[in-house]
Every structure is written in C-alpha cells, then in structure tokens.
Design a protein around this motif. Structure first.
Motif, PDB file in Angstrom:
ATOM      1  N   THR A   1      35.603  41.186  44.205  1.00 31.89           N
ATOM      2  CA  THR A   1      35.430  39.995  45.039  1.00 31.89           C
ATOM      3  C   THR A   1      36.292  38.846  44.520  1.00 31.89           C
ATOM      4  N   GLY A   2      36.235  38.614  43.214  1.00 35.65           N
ATOM      5  CA  GLY A   2      37.010  37.529  42.615  1.00 35.65           C
ATOM      6  C   GLY A   2      38.510  37.742  42.789  1.00 35.65           C
ATOM      7  N   VAL A   3      38.941  38.981  42.570  1.00 31.48           N
ATOM      8  CA  VAL A   3      40.360  39.304  42.705  1.00 31.48           C
ATOM      9  C   VAL A   3      40.793  39.186  44.166  1.00 31.48           C
ATOM     10  N   GLY A   4      39.914  39.597  45.073  1.00 30.46           N
ATOM     11  CA  GLY A   4      40.221  39.488  46.503  1.00 30.46           C
ATOM     12  C   GLY A   4      40.450  38.045  46.918  1.00 30.46           C
ATOM     13  N   PHE A   5      39.602  37.163  46.425  1.00 30.57           N
ATOM     14  CA  PHE A   5      39.774  35.733  46.741  1.00 30.57           C
ATOM     15  C   PHE A   5      41.046  35.193  46.100  1.00 30.57           C
ATOM     16  N   ALA A   6      41.323  35.623  44.883  1.00 31.47           N
ATOM     17  CA  ALA A   6      42.555  35.168  44.215  1.00 31.47           C
ATOM     18  C   ALA A   6      43.777  35.577  45.037  1.00 31.47           C
ATOM     19  N   LEU A   7      43.738  36.778  45.607  1.00 34.05           N
ATOM     20  CA  LEU A   7      44.870  37.244  46.409  1.00 34.05           C
ATOM     21  C   LEU A   7      44.984  36.427  47.697  1.00 34.05           C
TER      22      LEU A   7
ATOM     23  N   PHE B   1      50.904  50.132  48.961  1.00 28.91           N
ATOM     24  CA  PHE B   1      49.902  49.094  49.250  1.00 28.91           C
ATOM     25  C   PHE B   1      48.808  49.186  48.200  1.00 28.91           C
ATOM     26  N   LEU B   2      48.429  48.020  47.660  1.00 27.39           N
ATOM     27  CA  LEU B   2      47.366  47.986  46.650  1.00 27.39           C
ATOM     28  C   LEU B   2      46.537  46.739  46.882  1.00 27.39           C
ATOM     29  N   ASP B   3      45.223  46.900  47.050  1.00 27.53           N
ATOM     30  CA  ASP B   3      44.385  45.723  47.300  1.00 27.53           C
ATOM     31  C   ASP B   3      43.391  45.498  46.156  1.00 27.53           C
ATOM     32  N   SER B   4      42.479  44.555  46.357  1.00 24.97           N
ATOM     33  CA  SER B   4      41.548  44.177  45.293  1.00 24.97           C
ATOM     34  C   SER B   4      40.637  45.339  44.895  1.00 24.97           C
ATOM     35  N   THR B   5      40.316  46.204  45.857  1.00 26.67           N
ATOM     36  CA  THR B   5      39.448  47.344  45.529  1.00 26.67           C
ATOM     37  C   THR B   5      40.153  48.283  44.558  1.00 26.67           C
ATOM     38  N   GLY B   6      41.442  48.519  44.809  1.00 26.02           N
ATOM     39  CA  GLY B   6      42.231  49.367  43.919  1.00 26.02           C
ATOM     40  C   GLY B   6      42.356  48.747  42.537  1.00 26.02           C
ATOM     41  N   LEU B   7      42.566  47.430  42.513  1.00 26.86           N
ATOM     42  CA  LEU B   7      42.661  46.732  41.228  1.00 26.86           C
ATOM     43  C   LEU B   7      41.344  46.851  40.459  1.00 26.86           C
ATOM     44  N   GLY B   8      40.231  46.739  41.174  1.00 17.54           N
ATOM     45  CA  GLY B   8      38.909  46.877  40.549  1.00 17.54           C
ATOM     46  C   GLY B   8      38.741  48.247  39.897  1.00 17.54           C
ATOM     47  N   VAL B   9      39.212  49.279  40.578  1.00 17.19           N
ATOM     48  CA  VAL B   9      39.117  50.638  40.030  1.00 17.19           C
ATOM     49  C   VAL B   9      39.956  50.762  38.752  1.00 17.19           C
ATOM     50  N   LEU B  10      41.154  50.172  38.770  1.00 12.67           N
ATOM     51  CA  LEU B  10      42.031  50.244  37.587  1.00 12.67           C
ATOM     52  C   LEU B  10      41.412  49.500  36.406  1.00 12.67           C
ATOM     53  N   VAL B  11      40.803  48.339  36.672  1.00 10.46           N
ATOM     54  CA  VAL B  11      40.147  47.602  35.582  1.00 10.46           C
ATOM     55  C   VAL B  11      38.970  48.418  35.040  1.00 10.46           C
ATOM     56  N   GLY B  12      38.239  49.064  35.929  1.00 11.34           N
ATOM     57  CA  GLY B  12      37.114  49.915  35.514  1.00 11.34           C
ATOM     58  C   GLY B  12      37.573  51.001  34.551  1.00 11.34           C
TER      59      GLY B  12
END
Lengths: 144, 118
Positions: free
Chosen positions: A109-115, B54-65
């Motif tokens: 959620t935080g990253v989505g808003f940052a984007l 294409f890479l969105d926040s959900t993908g970034l979340g998975v990588l951080v995990g």
C-alpha cells in the motif's frame, strides 16, 4: 471531447484490462509517448488499490474508471470502500521498508502510494461526492 | 505479456529469471516460486528482472518479502535490472536503498557479501 467509461468486478485479473484501456485512450488523447509507461503504472496502481479495498471490505460492487480528454487527459478511479480506509498517503522511509514488522500488505500500500505520488504530477485523492468511497483523480497534459 | 519464470543455478547461487508483467494478478505466482526456492534450501538468490516489462507495487512487495525471508535465514538476495523505467520505480519508492541492484547476473553474484562469488 471523448469519454471512455469502464467498470469491472473487483478482481486482480481485470486490472490489466484497465491499464490497457487507459493507455490506449491516453495515446488517442495525445498524451506524450514517453509518459505512457507512467500512465500505465499509475492507472494500474489506482485500480490495484481499489480492488484491494473492495476485497478487504467484501464489497462486490464494481470499480469504476472514467477517462476523458477534455483539455487534458483525466482518469478517475472510484472505489466504494469506507473513507477511513481510503485516504492516507503513507510514505515509507527506506529503513521502514525493510523492517520485519511491516506486513507485505502495508508495504505494498505504501509503495503503491509512493508510485502514484511520484509518477502523477496532478494527483488528487478525495471522497466521492455521493455515497461512500474514494476517487483517485489523475491528470496528464496532452498535445494539441 | 504473461508472467514467465525460469530458474537456473550458477555456482551456489539460484538465479530466477522473470519476464513479462508482474502485477496484482501475477505476483502471487512469483511469491509462490520464491517461497518454493527458499523452502527448498536456496540461500543465495538472484532475481533477474531483465525481461520484465511491467512491475507494480504488488510485485515490489513480493520481492521485499523474499529479501526479508532470506536475510533472516542468513542468506542473500539481489536483483538484476538495467532498464531505466524499472530503475525509476525503485528510486521513487526508495527501494533502491533496500535492494542490492546490479546491471548483470555476474555483477550480482560477484558482489554477494555472503562470500560465494563465482
């Protein structure tokens, strides 16, 4: 002026469709080619956020997306989730991002808003005028 | 384009090549694969984003995990990415300060601080 409206069931699989439509309309509206990647990402983030909220609250209502090119390219993404959940542009600091205690959902959620905030110069997140929900409004310039 | 995932071993490193679109719909498959690799004993993981478009926040979340999981297991995690649009995403989210980012797989492996550079 042209308007394209799209509403979709709050399922992740449809977010890609919204992105594709949003970019196609942007291109026709005259948004600069080099901005289209950002348009695609921002529409995707706004729709992902809406889908996540509908699922979190068990709302079967569709997510609504409206694209219009009157003067500029404007995209509105509307969800129907309670307001307390919707607003809150949480920017996470780098040391918070990697913290063990931060859940993947909170991070996303935080990253989505940052984007959204980083890629859309003209961005507004506000309550809808009628009923319950939040509108994410994004505007990009067009060539005339 | 749909998500594609391919794994190969380079010395002690496991390289996961990701291609296509990583978004809210496809990211769960990426999460599953990373968990399989880690649960299967992989401790030095390099994710190559070279073919991601294409890479969105959900993908970034998975990588951080995955990064957190490997760190707490004493392992290492690095990303390979040399495309400016993707690098911009990492900068805007400040995740460029969280992930080791390298332009090539070789660079990622030789920079591994856990000392298993090939």
């Amino acid at each position: 002026m042209a308007t394209v409206k799209l509403s979709f069931s709050p399922a992740p699989v449809h977010v890609r469709t919204a992105r594709l439509v949003g970019v196609a309309v942007a291109r026709r509206a005259g948004v600069r080619e080099d901005l289209l990647d950002e348009v695609r990402l921002a529409i995707g983030e706004a729709c992902t956020r809406a889908v996540a909220l509908h699922r979190q609250y068990g709302l079967p209502d569709p997510v609504y997306v409206e694209m219009s090119d009157s003067g500029a390219y404007t995209v509105r993404v509307v969800d129907r989730a309670p307001i307390e959940a919707g607003i809150g542009l949480a920017a996470l600091a780098p040391d918070e991002l990697a913290q063990e205690s931060l859940s993947e959902d909170a991070l996303t959620t935080g990253v989505g808003f940052a984007l959204l905030a980083g890629f859309v110069e003209d961005l507004q997140v506000r309550p809808v005028e009628e009923g319950v929900g939040t509108e994410v409004r994004m505007v990009w310039p067009v060539r005339r | 384009m749909e998500l594609s995932l391919a794994t190969r071993a380079v010395g002690e490193h496991t390289v996961l090549e990701v291609g296509g679109e990583v978004d809210v719909y496809t990211a769960p498959r990426l999460r599953e694969r990373l968990l399989e690799l880690i649960d299967g004993g992989a401790r030095r993981v390099v994710v190559d984003l070279g073919r991601v478009d294409f890479l969105d926040s959900t993908g970034l979340g998975v990588l951080v995990g995955a990064l957190k999981r490997l760190r707490s297991a004493g392992g290492s995690f690095a990303l390979v990415c040399d495309k400016e649009p993707l690098l911009k995403i990492f900068r805007i989210t400040a995740l460029d300060q969280v992930f080791p980012l390298h332009p090539t797989v070789d660079a990622a492996i030789s920079a591994d601080p856990t000392g298993a550079g090939a």
